[in-house]
Design an enzyme around this catalytic site. Structure first.
Site, short mmCIF file in Angstrom:
data_model
loop_
_atom_site.label_atom_id
_atom_site.label_comp_id
_atom_site.label_asym_id
_atom_site.label_seq_id
_atom_site.Cartn_x
_atom_site.Cartn_y
_atom_site.Cartn_z
N ASP A 235 7.49 1.82 5.12
CA ASP A 235 6.82 0.39 5.31
C ASP A 235 5.39 0.94 6.06
O ASP A 235 5.45 1.90 6.60
CB ASP A 235 7.79 -0.26 6.29
CG ASP A 235 7.34 -1.81 6.57
OD1 ASP A 235 6.93 -2.38 5.79
OD2 ASP A 235 7.42 -1.90 7.95
N ASP B 274 3.23 -1.87 8.11
CA ASP B 274 2.95 -2.72 9.53
C ASP B 274 3.91 -2.50 10.49
O ASP B 274 5.11 -2.61 9.97
CB ASP B 274 2.70 -4.21 9.23
CG ASP B 274 1.72 -4.83 10.25
OD1 ASP B 274 1.36 -4.03 11.33
OD2 ASP B 274 1.34 -5.95 10.16
MG LIG Z 1 6.84 -3.51 8.92
#
Ligand SMILES: [Mg+2]
Length: 345
Positions: free
Chosen positions: A20, A22
């Site tokens: 992932d 952010d």
């Molecule tokens: Mg995230």
């Protein structure tokens, strides 16, 4: 930090990672400390990396440029977005070159083009007769207007295929939470009385697309993320092990409020190169390294004894998850985690 005891490192059990962005690699514009270096070390070790983001608004080249600028190894070929997963889904169902309404930003338009479909912008479809577009792909777009949703609603009223990139209700911004794509999906759901197929995390298609790109076995692929309800639940739905990293938005108290069960809990990505100290139970007390945790009288009792913060979190969350499984009220567990574990990272 690649170690010499490679066989015992957590990552030794995996050939690829789905990472992932952010809260894992960056927070806003800034890198998460240690993350870019750890990703470089993963690649140097021969572990394949694909970045998978629910954010459908940015084109993948822009995401890759951001990552490379932070020092993480990334080209456009290493990034998959929920918009791409949506476009891939539609490309399987429609003839090549079919016209699809791109209800979203540039990321949606580009994903459709890359999948061999013709993206039609809402402004181009305003007066278009129903039947002139074959489907709708909905993703976040900052410049969408109310009349664009009118156009989509008119076309979708004819039972056109409808795919949404993701259903995150909120989008974290520096000042707080703004409406995310899920909120705009619900706006159409409320008027149409039907729901789109959603492809982003926690739904499996985005993780499946990431696996296709990696070419690794699901059992030898690790999903890494900071959000329990999307990254970690999605990994479980796609049959992947998961590492929940504590550098993002979700805290131990959030774990108690969900059904998520991450395979690993890590403080930073550099812990992938270390042997994983899993918490172990003995007579109701959970031990991890020198940390121990026990749930007594509605409270989590911790002993730190020189343990690292992440070892305390592992012992503490294991003790609370044991109580969650026994059906103890969630609010009691959320309170206990918030009072003891949330401040450790
Ligand atoms: Mg995230």
């Amino acid at each position: 930090m690649a170690d010499d005891a490679g066989k015992t490192a957590l990552i030794a059990a995996y050939d690829g990672v789905v990472c992932d962005l952010d809260g894992v690699v960056y927070r806003g514009a800034d890198p998460v400390p240690e993350a870019p270096k750890a990703l470089q070390d993963l690649r140097a070790r021969g572990v394949k990396i694909i970045y998978a983001t629910n954010n459908a608004s940015r084109v993948v080249a822009e995401v890759a440029e951001h990552l490379a600028g932070l020092g993480a190894p990334a080209t456009s070929a290493d990034v998959v977005s929920s918009a791409e997963a949506g476009a891939a889904q539609l490309a399987r169902a429609l003839p090549a070159g079919a016209r699809v309404l791109a209800l979203g930003g540039e990321g949606v338009v580009e994903a459709l083009a890359r999948a061999g479909l013709e993206a039609v912008r809402p402004s181009e479809a305003e007066d278009a007769p129903s039947g002139s577009v074959a489907a709708v792909l909905q993703g976040y777009g900052k410049d969408l207007r109310v009349r664009d949703f009118d156009t989509a609603a008119r076309l979708l009223g004819t039972q056109l295929p409808w795919v949404a990139s993701n259903d995150d209700a909120t989008l974290p911004l520096p000042w707080g939470q703004s409406p995310g794509n899920g909120a705009y999906v619900d706006l159409l759901v409320a008027s149409l009385g039907r729901r789109p197929q959603v492809v982003g995390k926690p739904h499996p298609p985005l993780y499946r697309l990431a696996l296709d790109h990696l070419g690794t076995e699901a059992s030898r692929t690790l999903a890494i993320g900071d959000r329990l309800a999307t990254d970690i639940d999605g990994a479980a739905a796609a049959g992947l092990d998961s590492a929940w990293v504590l550098t993002g938005v979700d805290l131990p108290s959030d774990l108690m409020a969900t059904h998520a069960a991450p395979t690993f809990v890590i403080g930073t990505l550099s812990e992938l190169f270390q042997p994983y100290a899993a918490p172990v139970e003995h007579a109701g007390t959970w031990q991890c390294g020198t940390a121990s945790a026990r749930f007594v009288d509605g409270e989590l009792r911790l002993r730190v004894d020189g343990a690292s913060a992440v070892e305390v979190v592992r012992a503490g969350t294991a003790a609370l998850l044991g109580e969650r499984e026994r059906g103890r009220p969630r609010d009691e567990l959320v309170r206990a985690a918030a009072a003891t574990l949330d401040g450790l990272h």
